[in-house]
Enzyme design. Sequence first.
Site, PDB file in Angstrom:
ATOM      1  N   VAL A  75       6.086   0.963 -15.706  1.00 11.20           N
ATOM      2  CA  VAL A  75       7.452   0.681 -15.259  1.00 11.20           C
ATOM      3  C   VAL A  75       8.107  -0.218 -16.300  1.00 11.20           C
ATOM      4  O   VAL A  75       7.487  -1.174 -16.771  1.00 11.20           O
ATOM      5  CB  VAL A  75       7.436  -0.012 -13.874  1.00 11.20           C
ATOM      6  CG1 VAL A  75       8.819  -0.491 -13.488  1.00 11.20           C
ATOM      7  CG2 VAL A  75       6.886   0.939 -12.817  1.00 11.20           C
TER       8      VAL A  75
ATOM      9  N   GLU B 109       0.822  -1.217   0.000  1.00  6.13           N
ATOM     10  CA  GLU B 109       0.000   0.000   0.000  1.00  6.13           C
ATOM     11  C   GLU B 109       0.854   1.264   0.000  1.00  6.13           C
ATOM     12  O   GLU B 109       0.506   2.258  -0.638  1.00  6.13           O
ATOM     13  CB  GLU B 109      -0.969  -0.008   1.190  1.00  6.13           C
ATOM     14  CG  GLU B 109      -1.996  -1.142   1.183  1.00  6.13           C
ATOM     15  CD  GLU B 109      -2.875  -1.182  -0.068  1.00  6.13           C
ATOM     16  OE1 GLU B 109      -2.996  -0.157  -0.764  1.00  6.13           O
ATOM     17  OE2 GLU B 109      -3.422  -2.263  -0.364  1.00  6.13           O
TER      18      GLU B 109
HETATM   19 ZN   LIG Z   1      -2.853  -2.772  -4.472  1.00  6.85          ZN
END
Ligand SMILES: [Zn+2]
Length: 433
Positions: free
Chosen positions: A268, A247
Amino acid sequence: MKTINRIKANLIIGIIMFLTLFPFITNAQSNKCATMQNLNKSIAQNPGLKQRMLENEEATRNWIFKNSSSSKLGKGGIITIPTVVHVIMKDTSINITDNQIYSQINVLNKDFRLMNADTLSSQHPFWQFVSDTKIEFCLAKKDPNGNATTGITRTTTNVSEWGDSNSHNIKSTANGGHDNWNPNQYLNIYVVKLEGKTLGFATFPDELSTSPNLDGVVIRYEAFGTEGEAGTGDFKANNGGRTGTHEVGHWLNLRHIWGDTVCGNDFVDDTKPAEGSNFNCVTFPHRANNTCGADSNGEMYMNYMDYVDDSCMNMFTVGQNIRMQACLNGSRAGLLTSSGCSMPTSLNDISFANAVAVFPNPNNGQFTLSVDSKNINSVTATLIDILGATVKEFGIVSTGNSTITLSGVSSGVYYLKVSTPNNTTIKKIFVTK
Ligand SMILES: [Zn+2]
């Protein structure tokens, strides 16, 4: 040049993907992390947010393009993020101890600094992508009003559980939660009882300007840290504190590794193309030569931004690190000047602080403590770690210059607390052995 071309190509692909895949398709398979549902809700309430995310994505790419080519990354100093943990519980028999909170901060520091015991071996084909982000976390020592704090708040609430309908109230004192601390200066982590099986959710940096009062990370108490209530009930597989790592990754602008749709884009470069989220503990190689173009090594399921069990995830990549650095130099740049990790100082303490010096710093575990002898006596010194635990007590030290040797102390960041009966000052010590 090859890298630059690849980044340029990825920039274009990234923007196209962003335009075509937005809004995100929710993964119906699982509700482990509710961050994307939360984002979609946020976009529905703030129509301008979608456009701003698109613009910020371009700014992120530009920053990465400039900074990747000049090799600035990885050579900078350590960034320490002042963190406050807000525990909000109706049932006070659920005992979230300080130790459980410390254990979560510990996991964050180990995972973000590549000091986790389960990191990939250097023989693993994905080892080349593994990254030390140089990001650390401290429990705040100073609150937004400049007062001393433990970095922990505790609220007893009338709300039994938090779910989709009331989750925004977690961050509202008036509605049974707790107002977040200035989100430009602190990472706010909330520990609560969540409905269903959701482990947690976070806000993205782009939401900061629209809804600063909602900024932060929410984690269910059974998936928080590694001690106490961690791993209890149905959450045995979430006892490693990795919900927090995942998170906080979102909070620093990381997407799920599968891009939240089939073969999606996480913006990415070095995370492998993934068909979707992965669960439990799959084994290497997983989905080799998949339909999205992964090679024979398959998907990078052991990435913190996937959905595997805590014991099976262990890495951020270099590309994810650069994306987080871009965030800390962009939307979340306020954290770089936050003094939340420093002890508050009174006027007297300031003059005392000026009388005390430590050098060299960084050092190899041996340094000189210099205390200006004028009007100062009975000086004591104590070494504490970033969690505030005492590592070594030196007792009374003489004024003038004294040599201090930290035998048995490993590399890392520490604080030397130097006190007289009337004053205290804290010096940050960087030990590199
Ligand atoms: Zn997540």
